[in-house]
Motif scaffolding. Structure first.
Motif, PDB file in Angstrom:
ATOM      1  N   SER A 206       0.823  -1.200   0.000  1.00  0.00           N
ATOM      2  CA  SER A 206       0.000   0.000   0.000  1.00  0.00           C
ATOM      3  C   SER A 206       0.858   1.251   0.000  1.00  0.00           C
ATOM      4  CB  SER A 206      -0.922  -0.014   1.227  1.00  0.00           C
ATOM      5  OG  SER A 206      -1.681   1.174   1.291  1.00  0.00           O
ATOM      6  N   VAL A 207       1.895   1.255   0.839  1.00  0.00           N
ATOM      7  CA  VAL A 207       2.797   2.405   0.902  1.00  0.00           C
ATOM      8  C   VAL A 207       3.506   2.610  -0.424  1.00  0.00           C
ATOM      9  CG1 VAL A 207       4.895   3.297   1.973  1.00  0.00           C
ATOM     10  CG2 VAL A 207       3.134   2.246   3.386  1.00  0.00           C
ATOM     11  N   THR A 208       3.972   1.485  -1.018  1.00  0.00           N
ATOM     12  CA  THR A 208       4.681   1.568  -2.296  1.00  0.00           C
ATOM     13  C   THR A 208       3.772   2.125  -3.374  1.00  0.00           C
ATOM     14  OG1 THR A 208       5.988  -0.334  -1.671  1.00  0.00           O
ATOM     15  CG2 THR A 208       6.031   0.277  -3.973  1.00  0.00           C
ATOM     16  N   CYS A 209       2.516   1.611  -3.412  1.00  0.00           N
ATOM     17  CA  CYS A 209       1.573   2.070  -4.425  1.00  0.00           C
ATOM     18  C   CYS A 209       1.270   3.553  -4.264  1.00  0.00           C
ATOM     19  CB  CYS A 209       0.273   1.264  -4.340  1.00  0.00           C
ATOM     20  SG  CYS A 209       0.446  -0.422  -4.944  1.00  0.00           S
ATOM     21  N   THR A 210       1.172   4.008  -2.981  1.00  0.00           N
ATOM     22  CA  THR A 210       0.913   5.425  -2.750  1.00  0.00           C
ATOM     23  C   THR A 210       2.057   6.266  -3.268  1.00  0.00           C
ATOM     24  OG1 THR A 210      -0.354   4.878  -0.774  1.00  0.00           O
ATOM     25  CG2 THR A 210       0.433   7.134  -0.963  1.00  0.00           C
ATOM     26  N   THR A 211       3.279   5.796  -3.017  1.00  0.00           N
ATOM     27  CA  THR A 211       4.455   6.508  -3.508  1.00  0.00           C
ATOM     28  C   THR A 211       4.457   6.589  -5.016  1.00  0.00           C
ATOM     29  OG1 THR A 211       5.720   5.734  -1.607  1.00  0.00           O
ATOM     30  CG2 THR A 211       6.968   6.561  -3.473  1.00  0.00           C
TER      31      THR A 211
ATOM     32  N   PRO B 283       2.895   9.488 -11.489  1.00  0.00           N
ATOM     33  CA  PRO B 283       2.363   8.933 -12.747  1.00  0.00           C
ATOM     34  C   PRO B 283       3.051   9.515 -13.978  1.00  0.00           C
ATOM     35  CG  PRO B 283       0.818  10.504 -11.794  1.00  0.00           C
ATOM     36  CD  PRO B 283       1.866  10.263 -10.761  1.00  0.00           C
ATOM     37  N   LYS B 284       3.441  10.766 -13.886  1.00  0.00           N
ATOM     38  CA  LYS B 284       4.102  11.385 -15.032  1.00  0.00           C
ATOM     39  C   LYS B 284       5.450  10.727 -15.317  1.00  0.00           C
ATOM     40  CE  LYS B 284       1.929  15.941 -14.684  1.00  0.00           C
ATOM     41  NZ  LYS B 284       2.151  17.410 -14.518  1.00  0.00           N
TER      42      LYS B 284
ATOM     43  N   VAL C  83       6.221   7.567 -14.778  1.00  0.00           N
ATOM     44  CA  VAL C  83       5.959   6.277 -15.414  1.00  0.00           C
ATOM     45  C   VAL C  83       5.556   6.482 -16.870  1.00  0.00           C
ATOM     46  CG1 VAL C  83       4.487   4.228 -15.403  1.00  0.00           C
ATOM     47  CG2 VAL C  83       5.344   5.153 -13.243  1.00  0.00           C
ATOM     48  N   GLU C  84       4.709   7.478 -17.110  1.00  0.00           N
ATOM     49  CA  GLU C  84       4.301   7.767 -18.485  1.00  0.00           C
ATOM     50  C   GLU C  84       5.499   8.161 -19.337  1.00  0.00           C
ATOM     51  OE1 GLU C  84       1.051   7.602 -20.021  1.00  0.00           O
ATOM     52  OE2 GLU C  84       1.083   6.273 -18.295  1.00  0.00           O
ATOM     53  N   ALA C  85       6.380   8.959 -18.772  1.00  0.00           N
ATOM     54  CA  ALA C  85       7.580   9.370 -19.504  1.00  0.00           C
ATOM     55  C   ALA C  85       8.469   8.162 -19.796  1.00  0.00           C
ATOM     56  CB  ALA C  85       8.350  10.417 -18.694  1.00  0.00           C
ATOM     57  N   MET C  86       8.562   7.238 -18.830  1.00  0.00           N
ATOM     58  CA  MET C  86       9.355   6.034 -19.023  1.00  0.00           C
ATOM     59  C   MET C  86       8.782   5.182 -20.157  1.00  0.00           C
ATOM     60  SD  MET C  86      10.362   3.032 -16.276  1.00  0.00           S
ATOM     61  CE  MET C  86      10.138   4.188 -14.938  1.00  0.00           C
ATOM     62  N   LYS C  87       7.460   5.078 -20.210  1.00  0.00           N
ATOM     63  CA  LYS C  87       6.825   4.296 -21.263  1.00  0.00           C
ATOM     64  C   LYS C  87       7.067   4.923 -22.638  1.00  0.00           C
ATOM     65  CE  LYS C  87       3.129   1.875 -18.814  1.00  0.00           C
ATOM     66  NZ  LYS C  87       1.682   1.577 -18.802  1.00  0.00           N
TER      67      LYS C  87
ATOM     68  N   PHE D 233       6.679  -3.737 -12.788  1.00  0.00           N
ATOM     69  CA  PHE D 233       7.735  -3.255 -11.900  1.00  0.00           C
ATOM     70  C   PHE D 233       7.263  -2.085 -11.029  1.00  0.00           C
ATOM     71  CE2 PHE D 233      10.686  -5.444 -14.822  1.00  0.00           C
ATOM     72  CZ  PHE D 233      11.557  -6.019 -13.907  1.00  0.00           C
ATOM     73  N   THR D 234       6.326  -1.305 -11.516  1.00  0.00           N
ATOM     74  CA  THR D 234       5.941  -0.070 -10.812  1.00  0.00           C
ATOM     75  C   THR D 234       4.590  -0.146 -10.119  1.00  0.00           C
ATOM     76  OG1 THR D 234       4.985   0.858 -12.851  1.00  0.00           O
ATOM     77  CG2 THR D 234       7.301   1.364 -12.379  1.00  0.00           C
TER      78      THR D 234
END
Length: 479
Positions: free
Chosen positions: A12-17, A22-23, A25-29, A442-443
């Motif tokens: 839960s903590v990881t997901c909140t982080t 989100p930007k 992750v989007e940039a990574m994609k 991974f994320t």
């Protein structure tokens, strides 16, 4: 229970982080898709080299070495010859969890030689061909692995990426031996794809299967002078076949039973001392396959008894049905929609139109290659050793149009398309989609948790057991 709550809390903590970034992750994609596309010529060359080798199952020495070397040159630790198969490998980069696996195939098919032109044109001196697009499969898996490795190397991702070089999918069941050897025991999720004439995420299962060669031994004699002294091994085969054919009325209608007589004697005037028949049994459920196979063995035993011959059999291969993971399929479909389908150039369209003249039926419009079909709408009526992997770890895959719509696998048309940009463009769609899906794995820790929960529920209390038993890989099955 306490440790479970701690795990959930950590997730839960990881997901909140992660939700706060989100930007990033989007940039990574975006970066990943662009990076793979920028290496179009590199991966095209890789795939076409394997297309040219066209090596059969367990004989893919050059193909396997090329993929393994490419991964090693890109920083992967590569172990070759795993699970008793000289042309297998496992390439690993990174450490810790999650561990994401990507499957790679590279074996060709016998008797389907073809160059990369749209009319029937076998290659002189070559009998094999990549008629199922496994050269594309392997190259896309490598591209996916390298793309994720770059993010692990830079620290944008944490965990392990692992590319599995799996030989002899066409009847040799390389993955089954790797599963049996425990090579997937620590993996959190596995990605795969397969060349096809349409594009969509796999959402329906495949057929489990089991294959074996039944060998009858009799007594040779002159068929005219002393037939009474002979006991025909071929009679044993034919008696077995007759009983199995009568049995077809009394098996579930979804069953498939195929056979071919691989040895039936040398001359009509010699009572055959030896005969062999090769059987395939298929059904959507692995337990039904096993039940039907046991009945076929009884038919073989009865045939031997009735013809006064002896019989032995060798299990050649066996694979599970494909266990679908809808959680992962939904995620992969989102990424596929983002990447988009296969777009033909005018040159591709002209190639396709010429190729369509060889079809036995009217082919669909070539623009169908660009369409993305709903998840699960592209049924798979064959068998694959990916099924064994899917009973060990949550697994997801997709089909991508790499040959002209309307063309079937295991055809010279598929070989031709696989040697052109029609096949390469599909391969790149696959590589990008798998890489973007891997980034989510991974994320998004919750994605893996949900996939694992679905996997456990779907598998139930079943404990994996290889349908091919304890036999060693049949390294000579293509001899």
């Amino acid at each position: 229970m306490k440790s479970f709550l701690i795990i959930v809390l950590c997730i839960s903590v990881t997901c909140t982080t992660l939700a706060q970034k989100p930007k990033a992750v989007e940039a990574m994609k975006n970066e990943t898709a662009a990076s793979i596309q920028s290496d179009y010529d590199t991966y095209k060359e890789l795939a076409l080299e394997i297309w040219d080798y066209a090596e059969l199952g367990y004989k893919e020495n050059q193909s396997s070495a090329l993929l393994a070397r490419t991964l090693e040159e890109n920083g992967f630790a590569v172990e070759t010859g795993v699970a008793g198969m000289p042309t297998s490998f496992v390439a690993t980069y990174g450490s810790g969890s999650p561990v994401i696996g990507v499957l790679a195939e590279y074996d060709a098919l016998p008797g389907i030689s073809q160059d990369n032109t749209p009319t029937r044109s076998p290659v002189d001196g070559k009998s094999n061909g990549q008629a199922c697009g496994h050269h594309l499969f392997g190259a896309a898996a490598v591209a996916t692995g390298i793309a994720i490795k770059q993010h692990l190397e830079s620290g944008k991702l944490k965990g392990t990426i692992r590319v599995y070089g799996t030989p002899a999918e066409e009847g040799g069941n390389g993955k089954s031996y790797m599963v049996r050897a425990g090579l997937f025991n620590d993996v959190d999720a596995v990605l795969h794809w397969h060349p096809w004439d349409k594009t969509g995420v796999i959402g329906t299962s495949t057929l489990a299967n089991k294959t074996a060669k039944f060998r009858f031994h009799g007594i040779a004699s002159h068929a005219a002078v002393a037939p009474e002294n002979g006991r025909s091994a071929l009679d044993g085969v034919e008696a077995m076949n007759a009983m199995v054919n009568m049995m077809r009325e009394h098996v579930p209608q979804e069953s498939r039973i195929h056979y071919v007589i691989t040895s039936g004697g040398e001359a009509p005037n010699v009572v055959p001392e030896y005969a062999e028949v090769f059987y395939y049994v298929r059904h959507p459920k692995k337990d039904v396959v096993q039940s039907i196979f046991e009945r076929i063995v009884k038919a073989a035993e009865g045939a031997a008894l009735g013809t006064e011959t002896s019989m032995d059999y060798e299990i050649i291969s066996g694979s599970h049905d494909l266990l679908i993971n809808n959680t992962l399929a939904e995620n992969m479909n989102t990424n596929l929609q983002r990447v988009g389908g296969v777009i033909y150039s005018e040159e591709d369209k002209n190639f396709a139109k010429t190729l369509q003249e060889s079809f036995l039926k009217k082919a669909p419009d070539v623009s169908d290659a660009a369409q993305i079909y709903p998840t699960g709408s592209l049924p798979l009526s064959g068998s694959t050793d990916v099924g064994d992997v899917s009973y060990m770890v949550p697994t997801v895959g997709l089909l991508i149009a790499t040959w002209v719509p309307g063309t079937s696998p295991h055809s010279w048309q598929a070989v031709a398309c696989g040697g052109t940009d029609i096949g390469i463009k599909g391969m790149m769609v696959a590589a990008k989609t798998m890489a973007l899906t891997a980034i989510d794995l991974f994320t998004q820790p919750k994605l893996l948790v949900d996939a694992k929960e679905e996997f456990i529920e779907a598998k139930g209390d079943y404990v994996y057991k290889a349908l091919l038993g304890d036999r060693q890989p049949p390294l000579d099955y293509r001899d």
